[in-house]
Each structure stands twice: as structure tokens, then as C-alpha cells.
Design a protein around this motif. Structure first.
Motif, PDB file in Angstrom:
ATOM      1  N   UNK A 105      14.745  11.011   5.473  1.00  0.00           N
ATOM      2  CA  UNK A 105      16.488  10.507   5.513  1.00  0.00           C
ATOM      3  C   UNK A 105      15.742  10.087   7.532  1.00  0.00           C
ATOM      4  N   UNK A 106      15.971   9.343   7.278  1.00  0.00           N
ATOM      5  CA  UNK A 106      15.156   8.307   8.528  1.00  0.00           C
ATOM      6  C   UNK A 106      16.114   7.414   9.030  1.00  0.00           C
ATOM      7  N   UNK A 107      16.535   7.617  10.571  1.00  0.00           N
ATOM      8  CA  UNK A 107      18.134   6.638  10.653  1.00  0.00           C
ATOM      9  C   UNK A 107      17.025   5.903  12.373  1.00  0.00           C
ATOM     10  N   UNK A 108      17.497   4.649  12.818  1.00  0.00           N
ATOM     11  CA  UNK A 108      16.743   4.536  13.587  1.00  0.00           C
ATOM     12  C   UNK A 108      16.398   5.077  14.942  1.00  0.00           C
ATOM     13  N   UNK A 109      15.316   5.676  14.792  1.00  0.00           N
ATOM     14  CA  UNK A 109      14.858   6.312  16.118  1.00  0.00           C
ATOM     15  C   UNK A 109      14.560   7.343  15.646  1.00  0.00           C
ATOM     16  N   UNK A 110      14.952   7.862  14.969  1.00  0.00           N
ATOM     17  CA  UNK A 110      13.801   9.103  14.255  1.00  0.00           C
ATOM     18  C   UNK A 110      12.424   8.975  14.195  1.00  0.00           C
ATOM     19  N   UNK A 111      11.744  10.169  14.683  1.00  0.00           N
ATOM     20  CA  UNK A 111      10.217  10.096  14.638  1.00  0.00           C
ATOM     21  C   UNK A 111       9.804  11.062  14.518  1.00  0.00           C
ATOM     22  N   UNK A 112       8.600  11.676  13.349  1.00  0.00           N
ATOM     23  CA  UNK A 112       7.884  12.371  13.060  1.00  0.00           C
ATOM     24  C   UNK A 112       6.707  11.623  13.351  1.00  0.00           C
ATOM     25  N   UNK A 113       5.725  13.575  13.728  1.00  0.00           N
ATOM     26  CA  UNK A 113       4.877  14.237  14.367  1.00  0.00           C
ATOM     27  C   UNK A 113       3.589  14.435  13.321  1.00  0.00           C
ATOM     28  N   UNK A 114       2.336  14.166  12.884  1.00  0.00           N
ATOM     29  CA  UNK A 114       2.307  14.174  11.561  1.00  0.00           C
ATOM     30  C   UNK A 114       0.821  14.820  12.080  1.00  0.00           C
ATOM     31  N   UNK A 115      -0.204  16.222  11.759  1.00  0.00           N
ATOM     32  CA  UNK A 115      -0.742  16.438  12.105  1.00  0.00           C
ATOM     33  C   UNK A 115      -2.209  15.583  11.363  1.00  0.00           C
ATOM     34  N   UNK A 116      -3.265  16.159  11.368  1.00  0.00           N
ATOM     35  CA  UNK A 116      -4.429  15.468  10.941  1.00  0.00           C
ATOM     36  C   UNK A 116      -4.612  15.689   9.251  1.00  0.00           C
ATOM     37  N   UNK A 117      -4.378  16.756   8.961  1.00  0.00           N
ATOM     38  CA  UNK A 117      -4.384  17.258   7.409  1.00  0.00           C
ATOM     39  C   UNK A 117      -2.957  16.867   6.616  1.00  0.00           C
ATOM     40  N   UNK A 118      -2.067  15.835   7.720  1.00  0.00           N
ATOM     41  CA  UNK A 118      -1.180  15.219   6.400  1.00  0.00           C
ATOM     42  C   UNK A 118       0.099  16.199   6.480  1.00  0.00           C
ATOM     43  N   UNK A 119       0.469  16.858   7.325  1.00  0.00           N
ATOM     44  CA  UNK A 119       1.422  17.784   7.292  1.00  0.00           C
ATOM     45  C   UNK A 119       2.089  17.718   8.377  1.00  0.00           C
ATOM     46  N   UNK A 120       3.253  17.187   8.120  1.00  0.00           N
ATOM     47  CA  UNK A 120       4.976  17.142   9.653  1.00  0.00           C
ATOM     48  C   UNK A 120       4.699  18.563  10.275  1.00  0.00           C
TER      49      UNK A 120
ATOM     50  N   UNK B 143       0.826  -1.386  -0.040  1.00  0.00           N
ATOM     51  CA  UNK B 143       0.033   0.012   0.319  1.00  0.00           C
ATOM     52  C   UNK B 143       0.972   1.078   0.386  1.00  0.00           C
ATOM     53  N   UNK B 144       0.129   2.507   0.543  1.00  0.00           N
ATOM     54  CA  UNK B 144       1.155   3.182   0.337  1.00  0.00           C
ATOM     55  C   UNK B 144       0.877   4.310   2.039  1.00  0.00           C
ATOM     56  N   UNK B 145       1.813   5.002   2.162  1.00  0.00           N
ATOM     57  CA  UNK B 145       1.894   5.784   3.698  1.00  0.00           C
ATOM     58  C   UNK B 145       1.277   6.645   3.727  1.00  0.00           C
ATOM     59  N   UNK B 146       0.776   6.709   2.443  1.00  0.00           N
ATOM     60  CA  UNK B 146       0.081   8.895   2.981  1.00  0.00           C
ATOM     61  C   UNK B 146      -1.956   7.840   3.204  1.00  0.00           C
ATOM     62  N   UNK B 147      -1.744   6.330   2.698  1.00  0.00           N
ATOM     63  CA  UNK B 147      -3.777   5.839   3.306  1.00  0.00           C
ATOM     64  C   UNK B 147      -3.449   6.023   4.613  1.00  0.00           C
ATOM     65  N   UNK B 148      -2.289   5.646   4.666  1.00  0.00           N
ATOM     66  CA  UNK B 148      -2.059   5.328   7.031  1.00  0.00           C
ATOM     67  C   UNK B 148      -2.567   6.844   7.621  1.00  0.00           C
ATOM     68  N   UNK B 149      -2.191   7.624   7.497  1.00  0.00           N
ATOM     69  CA  UNK B 149      -2.231   9.406   8.145  1.00  0.00           C
ATOM     70  C   UNK B 149      -3.961   9.645   7.612  1.00  0.00           C
ATOM     71  N   UNK B 150      -3.892  10.707   8.484  1.00  0.00           N
ATOM     72  CA  UNK B 150      -5.287  11.763   7.954  1.00  0.00           C
ATOM     73  C   UNK B 150      -6.372  11.589   8.890  1.00  0.00           C
ATOM     74  N   UNK B 151      -7.196  12.498   9.212  1.00  0.00           N
ATOM     75  CA  UNK B 151      -7.938  12.774  10.407  1.00  0.00           C
ATOM     76  C   UNK B 151      -7.688  12.469  11.774  1.00  0.00           C
ATOM     77  N   UNK B 152      -6.010  12.562  12.095  1.00  0.00           N
ATOM     78  CA  UNK B 152      -5.968  12.092  13.082  1.00  0.00           C
ATOM     79  C   UNK B 152      -4.446  12.497  13.437  1.00  0.00           C
ATOM     80  N   UNK B 153      -3.775  13.104  14.802  1.00  0.00           N
ATOM     81  CA  UNK B 153      -2.857  12.966  14.595  1.00  0.00           C
ATOM     82  C   UNK B 153      -2.347  11.461  15.518  1.00  0.00           C
ATOM     83  N   UNK B 154      -0.719  11.378  13.941  1.00  0.00           N
ATOM     84  CA  UNK B 154       0.146  10.318  13.492  1.00  0.00           C
ATOM     85  C   UNK B 154       1.425  10.310  13.938  1.00  0.00           C
ATOM     86  N   UNK B 155       2.571   9.463  14.868  1.00  0.00           N
ATOM     87  CA  UNK B 155       3.717   9.419  15.020  1.00  0.00           C
ATOM     88  C   UNK B 155       4.025   8.774  14.056  1.00  0.00           C
ATOM     89  N   UNK B 156       4.661   8.973  13.260  1.00  0.00           N
ATOM     90  CA  UNK B 156       6.055   7.790  12.536  1.00  0.00           C
ATOM     91  C   UNK B 156       7.426   7.387  12.887  1.00  0.00           C
TER      92      UNK B 156
END
Length: 565
Positions: A526-541, A453-466
Motif C-alpha cells: 500500500x505504498x504511496x510517495x513517501x511511504x517508508x518501511x523499516x525491516x529487521x535483519x530477519x526480513x520482518x517489518x 530480481x526479487x525484493x526479498x533478495x535485497x534484504x536480510x542480515x541487516x536493517x533495511x529501509x524501504x
């Protein structure tokens, strides 16, 4: 009537307010059932917010109007449940060509990288998009579509808004906590509230002609400066669905719009372009004037403006509908959290800040495009033509050619909701790509069951941590801290964590997992082990860290909700 499309007619239904029902106050009323109003209403309804949409018509828009939908808009439409029919019906493209006279100056590629779910652009007549949105809206139990319902008055107070609605059966009052005005460039709501829109009207006109024909032009964007078939002016060609082709002819300010729309004046222009032997028929014709304007503030107490009612740009660059749908995307999650009491009204001011900045960006691009396409002096025309000649052999000059900078998602780098990298303490530093404020880059992933599948489909409408784990198993303490972000009593709102690794985990993982089997996520983020992204419900970092720290994540989350600076 169009030869390629049959307009649906949506039934008027007597509203409860005219059936002696008890007075009811709605959380949200949306004015206007165009693409922007429908997108906002569907977004809110899918998040559980009851919405009423009022529109004074009973069908979709007349003519193709909005045409090009960019990748970011298609991703939003996917989340709204309408992306797939748009892509299936529309014409996908990613190449543009620029001509000067009869020869090609250069061409460009809109999506040079692979591994995205959606194409760079899809061309589709606006009436199809509206139809798909209406069909989906009709399936949502908490979305009330009211056709043939005209807003004749509005009062916006500090705690609510009241609308006067006129129907064939009589008038009634409609009360709402919030109103979203998506009633177009001439916005009656804006006029009723005595609000201004500021900017510039350019002294030039263009003719739009939708032409039905079987032609062997490729599905690309072709733009001519001073072609031999329309000397001294500009022409744009796009392919649409159903063998319809959009042709835009520059007319000049002195042209009479009503005369230019007559078939006896349109047909010779098209015949000169296509040649004497190409059969075609006119589908729809219109004339438009360049405008670059916006409201100083998109909020007036309990009324929020979106789309053309808030800002207007020249059509070259496909920045109108794309920008408007991104307005709705930005606003809906904020309004939902304010209605739920989980964020203060100040969060809605960030809508004005962020989408105001986007409008300014679009206005700058649109103004520059207009100035290049329609030079206002002999010197300006000399510079433009010299630039076009130079661009044939000098790549650096191509960046100076402006036939309409095509729509891309605005980077909200100056948003007050972001936690800048300096505040997130990255070590080593991140590259600029995917900085706070950027919309998510997509990437192919595989879920825990092995489904691609696609990453974008696993986000949106809630805060997501990657959280990027690489090829290492998760430490128990880190797993517990990540799970706590979405656990009982999560403060201030839950954050759903997705753990992304290089391989599928063995057994049943304690958190939702995705596999970055092609390494695209690691490269783009640019992910390395331990990297964390906080993503908004509108899919912006809104924040990113080299190493996960739960305390810093919660601080960034509170900032993204305007709960603290």
C-alpha cells in the motif's frame, strides 16, 4: 541403506583441545548438526561470528523425516546459500486435495497470487537438505564442524557455558559465550540442565512408509479420511524427489510399533491402496506418536534452545522443520548484535517471546488438527464426518475441515520490538497487510543496472529501509536524511535504504534503487510517495510510516534493539 540415496560420511578431525592448543573460548557453540543447528551456524558464520558445531553422528539423518518446506523457509534458505539446490532437487507443489471415503470433498490453493520467487511448498527428503547445508557450511572459514563429538555434560552460568565433549580420542572441555541447543526432541542438553518440556502426548500412532515407484499421481498433497483401502482411519500421500512417495497411515493407539514396521505388515497396506498391478519397493519405514509440547522458556542463562529441543508438534501441517528454521532465523541476528555489544542481552529474551508465541500458534493448530483427524469420541467422529459431507457443497464448511493447517510464517504482531502503526503516526491508515511483525511479502523488482530480481533478495542480515518514491525524483533534503541512516556514526546501527520507484532512475542515483515496474510492491505494501518501511535483519517489518521521518525511524530502531521501550 536406501536404494535412491548414498549416505555421506563426514570425517572426524582431532580438535585443537586434544592437541595441547591454548585454551580458547568460542563466541557460539551449536549442539546438533541437523537442519536447525546447521541453519543457525551458517547464519552466524556468514555474519562473521566464529561458530563450532558438535554432533555425535558422522552423517545426515536416516530416512526422509522432515519433508515439506514452505515459502518462508525457502526464502531463509536462499539467504543461507542453500535455497536453489533444495528447489531444484525437490518437488514443488501448491494444491491440496481432501477426500472422504473414495470421493474428493474439495481442493485448495496455497499460493493464489503470482509474483513470488519461491513456490508455496517444496517436498524434499531431510537428508538432502542436511547434505546441502553441510556442503555450504564446509565452505565457511569460521565454521568448525566437529563430527563424532558427543556432549556428555554442560554447565550454564551467567557469563559463559562449559561443555564436556566425548570423542574416540578422549574427552575435553569446550567453553563458549553462548550455546544453541538443537539436539532434537529428546534433547540430552535439556535433560542435563534439568529443564522441563510441557504439553500433551496424543494416544494415536501413524506409520510412515517411503515407497519408490513410478506413479501418475500429481505433485499435490492428498489426504483421505476413512478411505476404502484403510477403513476407519486416515491416510496422507506426498511426492518426494527420486520417485519416492511418502505415505502416512493412521494406526491407532493399540498398534504395536515394532510389528507395524515389519515389511510383511506394511506391504499389504500399500498394496490395498495402490492396487495389485503397481510395482513398488519400500525405502524407509517408521512409526511416530503425536506430541504437542514446548519448554516454558527457550533460554537458560547462556543456553538457547531451538527447533525440536524447544518445541514439538504433530507432523501434519509441516510445522516442525519450518518452525525450527524460523527459530534460527529469529535468533541469529539478535545473537550477533549482542556479541558485538550493539544490543543488550534483553534482545535475546525477545527471541523467547517471539518464538514462544510461534510455538504456541503451532501447538494450537497441531492440536486442533490432531483432534479432527483422530476423534476421541463417537460424538466427535459424528461431527467430523458431517462436516466433511457438508464441505462437498458448502464452501463455509471447508474452513472447519482440518487435515493439518499448513505452515506459514508467524505474524509477530505482539512483539515488543515493533513500533505499532499508532506510534508511527500513519495518515491515512495502512491496511492490515504488512503490519509491524509481518514477514516481508516478495515482489519482482529491477535494479539500477536493469537486472530483474526479487525484493526479498535485497534484504536480510541487516536493517533495511524501504522508501517508496513513486514516479517522482527524490528531494535533496530527503536524500540526505535517508543516506545519513547508514552513514558514518549511524546510531544505533546502520540502516541500508533502498529507494523503490516506478521507473529506473536516470544517471547514477545517490542511494541504492529498485524499480517496481509491475506495481506489485506498491500494491502489496500500500505504498504511496513517501511511504517508508523499516525491516529487521530477519526480513520482518518492525515499523512503517506514510511519510519518512528520520527521528521516528531511529526511535523505532532503538526499540527493535531493546535500547528503549
Amino acid at each position: 541403506m536406501l536404494s535412491t540415496y548414498t549416505y555421506p560420511r563426514f570425517a572426524y578431525r582431532t580438535p585443537p583441545e586434544l592437541q595441547n592448543a591454548p585454551a580458547h573460548r568460542y563466541p557460539v557453540v551449536v549442539i546438533g548438526a541437523g537442519p536447525i543447528g546447521l541453519a543457525a551456524a551458517i547464519d552466524l558464520a556468514q555474519q562473521g561470528v566464529p561458530v563450532v558445531v558438535v554432533d555425535d553422528d558422522e552423517t545426515v539423518s536416516v530416512g526422509s523425516r522432515g519433508l515439506c518446506y514452505a515459502k518462508r523457509t525457502l526464502e531463509i534458505l536462499d539467504r543461507l546459500g542453500c535455497g536453489e539446490p533444495v528447489v531444484q532437487k525437490g518437488v514443488s507443489w501448491h494444491v491440496g486435495r481432501v477426500f472422504f471415503g473414495s470421493s474428493e470433498v474439495y481442493n485448495f490453493e496455497l499460493l493464489p497470487e503470482p509474483h513470488y520467487k519461491r513456490p508455496a511448498m517444496v517436498n524434499l527428503q531431510q537428508y538432502y537438505l542436511e547434505q546441502y547445508l553441510v556442503e555450504h557450511a564446509q565452505q565457511l572459514p569460521n565454521l568448525d564442524l566437529r563430527w563424532k563429538s558427543k556432549v556428555t555434560g554442560i554447565e550454564s552460568r551467567d557469563d559463559r557455558a562449559t561443555l564436556q565433549i566425548e570423542t574416540a580420542e578422549g574427552s575435553y572441555a569446550l567453553e563458549a559465550d553462548w550455546v544453541i541447543a538443537c539436539d532434537g526432541a529428546r534433547s540430552p542438553v535439556r535433560r542435563m540442565l534439568g529443564l522441563d518440556i510441557e504439553g500433551k502426548v496424543f494416544k494415536d500412532r501413524f506409520l510412515i512408509a517411503d515407497v519408490v515407484m513410478n506413479a501418475d499421481f500429481p505433485a499435490e498433497r492428498w489426504f483421505w479420511f476413512t478411505p476404502p483401502f484403510h477403513s476407519g482411519q486416515s491416510v496422507l500421500l506426498h511426492r518426494e524427489a527420486d520417485n519416492v512417495w511418502r505415505i502416512d497411515f493412521q494406526l491407532g493407539w493399540d498398534a504395536d510399533p515394532e510389528e507395524e514396521k515389519k515389511p510383511e505388515n506394511v506391504v499389504p497396506r500399500i498394496r490395498a491402496m495402490l492396487g495389485p498391478d503397481v510395482p513398488f519397493e519400500l525405502e524407509w519405514v517408521s512409526v511416530y506418536t503425536f506430541q504437542c509440547r514446548r519448554m516454558p522458556n527457550f533460554r537458560h542463562r547462556r543456553v538457547l534452545f531451538a527447533g525440536d529441543s524447544a518445541h514439538q508438534v504433530s507432523p501434519f501441517g509441516a510445522r516442525g522443520a519450518n518452525s525450527g528454521i524460523q527459530d534460527a532465523d529469529n535468533l541469529a541476528w539478535k545473537l550477533k548484535l549482542v556479541l558485538d555489544g550493539r544490543a543488550p542481552e534483553q534482545l535475546l529474551d525477545s527471541y523467547c517471546h517471539e518464538r514462544g508465541a510461534a510455538a504456541d500458534e503451532n501447538l494450537r493448530h497441531s492440536t486442533r488438527s490432531t483432534d479432527f483427524i483422530t476423534p476421541k469420541s463417537a460424538v466427535s467422529r459424528l461431527f467430523r464426518d458431517a462436516t466433511l459431507l457438508l464441505a462437498r457443497s458448502a464452501p463455509f464448511a471447508r474452513s472447519l475441515v482440518n487435515s493439518g493447517r499448513l505452515s506459514v510464517a508467524t505474524l509477530l504482531h505482539d512483539s515488543p520490538l515493533n513500533t505499532p502503526d499508532a506510534g508511527a503516526s500513519p495518515r491515512p491508515p495502512f491496511p492490515p497487510r504488512m503490519a509491524p511483525g509481518a514477514p516481508l511479502d516478495d515482489a519482482p523488482v529491477t535494479d539500477a543496472d536493469g537486472h530483474p530480481g526479487w525484493l526479498i533478495d535485497h534484504t536480510g542480515n541487516r536493517f533495511v529501509g524501504l522508501y517508496y518514491a513513486g514516479d517522482a525524483p527524490l528531494d535533496a533534503a530527503v536524500t540526505q536524511a535517508l543516506a545519513a541512516l547508514a552513514g558514518p556514526g549511524a546510531d544505533p546501527v546502520p540502516v541500508e535504504v533502498l529507494v523503490i520507484g516506478q521507473q529506473a532512475p536516470a544517471g547514477k542515483p545517490p542511494l541504492a534503487t529498485l524499480s517496481d515496474v509491475q506495481g506489485v510492491f506498491a500494491q502489496r505494501y500500500d505504498a504511496r510517495p513517501g511511504t517508508f518501511y523499516l525491516v529487521r535483519p530477519d526480513q520482518h517489518v518492525c515499523a512503517r510510516w506514510r511519510q519518512f521521518d528520520a527521528t521516528q525511524v531511529r526511535q523505532a530502531l532503538r526499540r527493535a534493539l531493546c535500547l528503549e521501550a
